[in-house]
Write a protein that holds these residues in place. Structure first.
Motif, PDB file in Angstrom:
ATOM      1  N   GLY A 136       0.827  -1.205   0.000  1.00 50.00           N
ATOM      2  CA  GLY A 136       0.000   0.000   0.000  1.00 50.00           C
ATOM      3  C   GLY A 136       0.858   1.251   0.000  1.00 50.00           C
ATOM      4  O   GLY A 136       2.087   1.201  -0.029  1.00 50.00           O
ATOM      5  N   GLU A 137       0.186   2.380   0.021  1.00 50.35           N
ATOM      6  CA  GLU A 137       0.863   3.666  -0.004  1.00 50.35           C
ATOM      7  C   GLU A 137       1.150   4.147   1.417  1.00 50.35           C
ATOM      8  O   GLU A 137       0.303   4.007   2.301  1.00 50.35           O
ATOM      9  CB  GLU A 137      -0.011   4.705  -0.716  1.00 50.35           C
ATOM     10  CG  GLU A 137      -0.191   4.437  -2.193  1.00 50.35           C
ATOM     11  CD  GLU A 137       1.110   4.516  -2.955  1.00 50.35           C
ATOM     12  OE1 GLU A 137       1.914   5.448  -2.696  1.00 50.35           O
ATOM     13  OE2 GLU A 137       1.359   3.647  -3.813  1.00 50.35           O
ATOM     14  N   PRO A 138       2.332   4.744   1.642  1.00 49.02           N
ATOM     15  CA  PRO A 138       2.610   5.321   2.959  1.00 49.02           C
ATOM     16  C   PRO A 138       1.681   6.512   3.215  1.00 49.02           C
ATOM     17  O   PRO A 138       1.182   7.127   2.273  1.00 49.02           O
ATOM     18  CB  PRO A 138       4.056   5.800   2.865  1.00 49.02           C
ATOM     19  CG  PRO A 138       4.551   5.420   1.532  1.00 49.02           C
ATOM     20  CD  PRO A 138       3.425   4.899   0.717  1.00 49.02           C
ATOM     21  N   TRP A 139       1.469   6.840   4.496  1.00 47.10           N
ATOM     22  CA  TRP A 139       0.661   7.997   4.833  1.00 47.10           C
ATOM     23  C   TRP A 139       1.461   8.887   5.790  1.00 47.10           C
ATOM     24  O   TRP A 139       2.302   8.401   6.546  1.00 47.10           O
ATOM     25  CB  TRP A 139      -0.685   7.606   5.426  1.00 47.10           C
ATOM     26  CG  TRP A 139      -0.616   6.887   6.739  1.00 47.10           C
ATOM     27  CD1 TRP A 139      -0.633   7.435   7.985  1.00 47.10           C
ATOM     28  CD2 TRP A 139      -0.523   5.475   6.942  1.00 47.10           C
ATOM     29  NE1 TRP A 139      -0.558   6.462   8.947  1.00 47.10           N
ATOM     30  CE2 TRP A 139      -0.492   5.246   8.333  1.00 47.10           C
ATOM     31  CE3 TRP A 139      -0.456   4.367   6.092  1.00 47.10           C
ATOM     32  CZ2 TRP A 139      -0.393   3.970   8.885  1.00 47.10           C
ATOM     33  CZ3 TRP A 139      -0.357   3.102   6.646  1.00 47.10           C
ATOM     34  CH2 TRP A 139      -0.335   2.914   8.022  1.00 47.10           C
ATOM     35  N   PRO A 140       1.196  10.189   5.745  1.00 46.27           N
ATOM     36  CA  PRO A 140       1.959  11.106   6.591  1.00 46.27           C
ATOM     37  C   PRO A 140       1.513  11.039   8.048  1.00 46.27           C
ATOM     38  O   PRO A 140       0.365  10.724   8.360  1.00 46.27           O
ATOM     39  CB  PRO A 140       1.630  12.478   6.001  1.00 46.27           C
ATOM     40  CG  PRO A 140       0.310  12.301   5.344  1.00 46.27           C
ATOM     41  CD  PRO A 140       0.258  10.875   4.869  1.00 46.27           C
ATOM     42  N   THR A 141       2.446  11.338   8.922  1.00 44.24           N
ATOM     43  CA  THR A 141       2.152  11.472  10.345  1.00 44.24           C
ATOM     44  C   THR A 141       3.044  12.570  10.909  1.00 44.24           C
ATOM     45  O   THR A 141       4.173  12.741  10.450  1.00 44.24           O
ATOM     46  CB  THR A 141       2.373  10.155  11.115  1.00 44.24           C
ATOM     47  OG1 THR A 141       2.078  10.379  12.499  1.00 44.24           O
ATOM     48  CG2 THR A 141       3.788   9.637  10.971  1.00 44.24           C
ATOM     49  N   ILE A 142       2.535  13.299  11.870  1.00 36.98           N
ATOM     50  CA  ILE A 142       3.352  14.335  12.514  1.00 36.98           C
ATOM     51  C   ILE A 142       4.084  13.754  13.721  1.00 36.98           C
ATOM     52  O   ILE A 142       4.923  14.407  14.312  1.00 36.98           O
ATOM     53  CB  ILE A 142       2.506  15.555  12.941  1.00 36.98           C
ATOM     54  CG1 ILE A 142       1.408  15.127  13.920  1.00 36.98           C
ATOM     55  CG2 ILE A 142       1.932  16.256  11.727  1.00 36.98           C
ATOM     56  CD1 ILE A 142       0.679  16.297  14.563  1.00 36.98           C
ATOM     57  N   PHE A 143       3.746  12.506  14.067  1.00 35.89           N
ATOM     58  CA  PHE A 143       4.320  11.888  15.257  1.00 35.89           C
ATOM     59  C   PHE A 143       5.537  11.034  14.925  1.00 35.89           C
ATOM     60  O   PHE A 143       5.451  10.114  14.130  1.00 35.89           O
ATOM     61  CB  PHE A 143       3.271  11.027  15.967  1.00 35.89           C
ATOM     62  CG  PHE A 143       2.065  11.817  16.371  1.00 35.89           C
ATOM     63  CD1 PHE A 143       2.127  12.712  17.426  1.00 35.89           C
ATOM     64  CD2 PHE A 143       0.875  11.689  15.671  1.00 35.89           C
ATOM     65  CE1 PHE A 143       1.011  13.448  17.791  1.00 35.89           C
ATOM     66  CE2 PHE A 143      -0.236  12.425  16.026  1.00 35.89           C
ATOM     67  CZ  PHE A 143      -0.167  13.312  17.085  1.00 35.89           C
ATOM     68  N   ARG A 144       6.650  11.355  15.565  1.00 37.25           N
ATOM     69  CA  ARG A 144       7.871  10.568  15.445  1.00 37.25           C
ATOM     70  C   ARG A 144       8.069   9.844  16.766  1.00 37.25           C
ATOM     71  O   ARG A 144       8.032  10.468  17.820  1.00 37.25           O
ATOM     72  CB  ARG A 144       9.062  11.485  15.183  1.00 37.25           C
ATOM     73  CG  ARG A 144      10.382  10.755  15.103  1.00 37.25           C
ATOM     74  CD  ARG A 144      11.537  11.766  15.173  1.00 37.25           C
ATOM     75  NE  ARG A 144      12.803  11.101  15.241  1.00 37.25           N
ATOM     76  CZ  ARG A 144      13.342  10.574  16.345  1.00 37.25           C
ATOM     77  NH1 ARG A 144      12.711  10.630  17.479  1.00 37.25           N
ATOM     78  NH2 ARG A 144      14.517   9.994  16.308  1.00 37.25           N
ATOM     79  N   PRO A 145       8.271   8.525  16.736  1.00 39.06           N
ATOM     80  CA  PRO A 145       8.507   7.808  17.988  1.00 39.06           C
ATOM     81  C   PRO A 145       9.705   8.398  18.728  1.00 39.06           C
ATOM     82  O   PRO A 145      10.711   8.764  18.113  1.00 39.06           O
ATOM     83  CB  PRO A 145       8.805   6.378  17.536  1.00 39.06           C
ATOM     84  CG  PRO A 145       8.134   6.272  16.212  1.00 39.06           C
ATOM     85  CD  PRO A 145       8.271   7.627  15.586  1.00 39.06           C
ATOM     86  N   HIS A 146       9.577   8.506  20.019  1.00 37.66           N
ATOM     87  CA  HIS A 146      10.636   9.081  20.841  1.00 37.66           C
ATOM     88  C   HIS A 146      10.854   8.175  22.041  1.00 37.66           C
ATOM     89  O   HIS A 146       9.915   7.739  22.682  1.00 37.66           O
ATOM     90  CB  HIS A 146      10.228  10.472  21.313  1.00 37.66           C
ATOM     91  CG  HIS A 146      11.274  11.148  22.137  1.00 37.66           C
ATOM     92  ND1 HIS A 146      11.621  10.740  23.399  1.00 37.66           N
ATOM     93  CD2 HIS A 146      12.059  12.216  21.877  1.00 37.66           C
ATOM     94  CE1 HIS A 146      12.563  11.527  23.878  1.00 37.66           C
ATOM     95  NE2 HIS A 146      12.855  12.424  22.974  1.00 37.66           N
TER      96      HIS A 146
END
Length: 152
Positions: A136-146
């Motif tokens: 499938g296609e990737p989707w954007p997220t504003i969250f980066r694991p920390h």
């Protein structure tokens, strides 16, 4: 992207590839084998695309991070043991994958999926044989694991 792990060196790459994936409990299944052939454990994860980050851990493709669906198959599985996970009660929950590791002990080989919150899956396996493939296609997220750094 497609990754396969068959030995200890491959597992290091697989663990990095899958770190911080989000796994819906309802998207996991154990398909047992029979006396002649072991089964397989499969799951679908929402994988964080770490490979899209540059040297300063900022997104390479603009100002966003991405996740993508990733199908993961563990071949040659004799038994799946869940710890801290109730497949019925937790069906709608999401698990945060911290790492995947292979080990031998008690006379058997196993693969462990370690999740946040003291949850884990231990797969007793004939051998290490894991395939992870994005679809499938990737989707954007504003969250980066920390991950906070622990004081020593």
């Amino acid at each position: 992207m497609k990754v396969r792990a068959e030995n200890a060196e491959d597992m290091v790459v697989m663990a990095a590839y899958l770190q911080d994936a989000v796994v819906p409990v309802e998207d996991m299944a154990f398909q047992p084998g029979d006396e002649t052939m072991p089964g397989e454990f499969v799951l679908v994860a929402h994988r964080f695309r770490w490979e899209m980050l540059g040297p300063q851990e900022q997104p390479v493709a603009g100002d966003r991070y991405e996740r993508v669906l990733c199908g993961i198959t563990f071949q040659g599985v004799y038994r799946a043991r869940l710890s801290g996970i109730d497949r019925q009660r937790d069906r709608g929950d999401f698990l945060d994958l911290l790492t995947v590791r292979a080990a031998e002990g008690d006379g058997a080989a196993h693969v462990e999926l370690i999740f946040a919150g003291d949850k884990a899956i231990r797969l007793e396996v004939a051998r290490t044989d894991i395939v992870a493939e994005d679809f499938g296609e990737p989707w954007p997220t504003i969250f980066r694991p920390h991950h906070p750094v622990e004081a020593r």
